[in-house]
Design an enzyme around this catalytic site. Sequence first.
Site, PDB file in Angstrom:
ATOM      1  N   ARG A 254       0.853  -1.189   0.000  1.00 55.07           N
ATOM      2  CA  ARG A 254       0.000   0.000   0.000  1.00 55.07           C
ATOM      3  C   ARG A 254       0.890   1.242   0.000  1.00 55.07           C
ATOM      4  NH1 ARG A 254      -4.837  -1.886   2.829  1.00 55.07           N
ATOM      5  NH2 ARG A 254      -5.117  -4.030   2.071  1.00 55.07           N
ATOM      6  N   ARG A 269       1.148   0.851  10.336  1.00 49.02           N
ATOM      7  CA  ARG A 269       0.798   1.302   8.981  1.00 49.02           C
ATOM      8  C   ARG A 269       2.052   1.210   8.099  1.00 49.02           C
ATOM      9  NH1 ARG A 269      -3.709   4.353   7.553  1.00 49.02           N
ATOM     10  NH2 ARG A 269      -4.063   4.860   9.743  1.00 49.02           N
ATOM     11  N   GLU A 341      -8.073  -1.669  14.199  1.00 45.47           N
ATOM     12  CA  GLU A 341      -8.552  -2.581  13.154  1.00 45.47           C
ATOM     13  C   GLU A 341      -7.510  -3.645  12.813  1.00 45.47           C
ATOM     14  OE1 GLU A 341      -9.347  -2.631   8.371  1.00 45.47           O
ATOM     15  OE2 GLU A 341      -9.447  -0.695   9.401  1.00 45.47           O
ATOM     16  N   SER A 344     -11.240  -6.422   8.094  1.00 47.87           N
ATOM     17  CA  SER A 344     -12.519  -5.921   7.580  1.00 47.87           C
ATOM     18  C   SER A 344     -13.179  -7.054   6.811  1.00 47.87           C
ATOM     19  CB  SER A 344     -12.309  -4.733   6.635  1.00 47.87           C
ATOM     20  OG  SER A 344     -12.180  -3.533   7.350  1.00 47.87           O
ATOM     21  N   ARG A 381      -0.285  -6.752  12.537  1.00 45.36           N
ATOM     22  CA  ARG A 381      -1.061  -6.228  13.661  1.00 45.36           C
ATOM     23  C   ARG A 381      -1.352  -7.323  14.690  1.00 45.36           C
ATOM     24  NH1 ARG A 381      -4.913  -1.197  11.694  1.00 45.36           N
ATOM     25  NH2 ARG A 381      -3.264  -0.130  10.538  1.00 45.36           N
TER      26      ARG A 381
END
Length: 415
Positions: A254, A269, A341, A344, A381
Amino acid sequence: MLDIKLIRESSKEIQAALSNRGYELDLEKFTKIDAERKRLQVDVEFVQSERKKLSNEFASLKKQDLSTEELKANIEKMNNGLKAGEEALKDIQKELEDFLLDIPNIAHKDAPIGKDESNNVVIRQVGKVNTTNSKDHIEITSDIDSELAVKLAGSRFSVLKNDIAKMQRALIHLMLDLATKNGYQEHYVPYIANADSLQSTGQLPKFEEDLFKLTNDMYLIPTAEVPLTNLYRDTIIDSSSLPIKLTSHTPCFRSEAGSYGKDTKGLIRQHQFEKVELVQIVHPDNSFEALNELLANAEEVLQVLDLPYQVIELCTGDLGFSSAKTYDIEVWMPSQNKYREISSCSNFLDFQARRGKIRVKDGKNKVFAHTINGSALAAGRALIAVIENNFDGDNSIKIPEALVQYMGKSHIKIS
């Protein structure tokens, strides 16, 4: 992609539903483009029909050995006009397609209406949170080295070493074992995708800046959702083969455009991170049951790791571009004293399938499939959560029982 018939026949309702997502549908522009497309298509089809008549007449004259010069000139003139009309039609069809590709999915009618993440709804909380540890993962262990990664690649990367690297591998192994136990077929897929694949799943053309572009319209994948879903692009699936359940471990890339200044330290991140993805391709009648199943499959990873977490339902303003309904799973991060988070889980209805032409043959009918996906889980994470929730405050990290078989030990000593 939305069904164009829905926009034509229920334009005001669609406009209102999209407005709940923060997207303003320009109905005037749509009507203008669609009307021009229809006009040009009618014109082109009329000229094609007339040309066919003249061609038949030309053949008849030729057969009778009569003069065809005047008719030949008329046909040539008609061909030139037809070529111009076909080019104009192609241009307006591309303009209409670009317009449709920019429109997000419609939120499911049960999704909470809201502007942003502050309007998301907590569905449940599981486990007891750890409030005793204030150190974050990079303070706890020096085997997560962001500074060394800067030397190799730049910011937003990390080098993992020793038992910490092994524990990330153990987490991935556990996640894949749980996925296959739950009926997902494991795949090894390319880490590079073409533009057609990314358009099919909704990353292109709208979110190109979030991707790492290579050359010749090739990109590093942002998630295994892209290759797994596209395995069935341009495919008609017999309904007896459903549900199709797929999983893969891949790195994800990303660019994190627009996130500068956010979570720059540690593994939260990153430009590159590891993830195990779950994808289901299902009959339209069963997609919400499949979403609940997939959510339970993702939660199971946190349950066997004995990590506290919560499940939230995203409001309309916080939904991803392609999603109609999404549940986020957030794991407890002691150093931040909040949930973050880690997965998802989304139902895209036929939005991706319409883009990718993934259809289901149900008797004599062919309908677009529904696609579901979610992370189970983001390994980086999960690694942070294991470290921070199991740090003894001194010099040891307790390894969750579910990982001991992969690690060969019950604790990691911190030097």
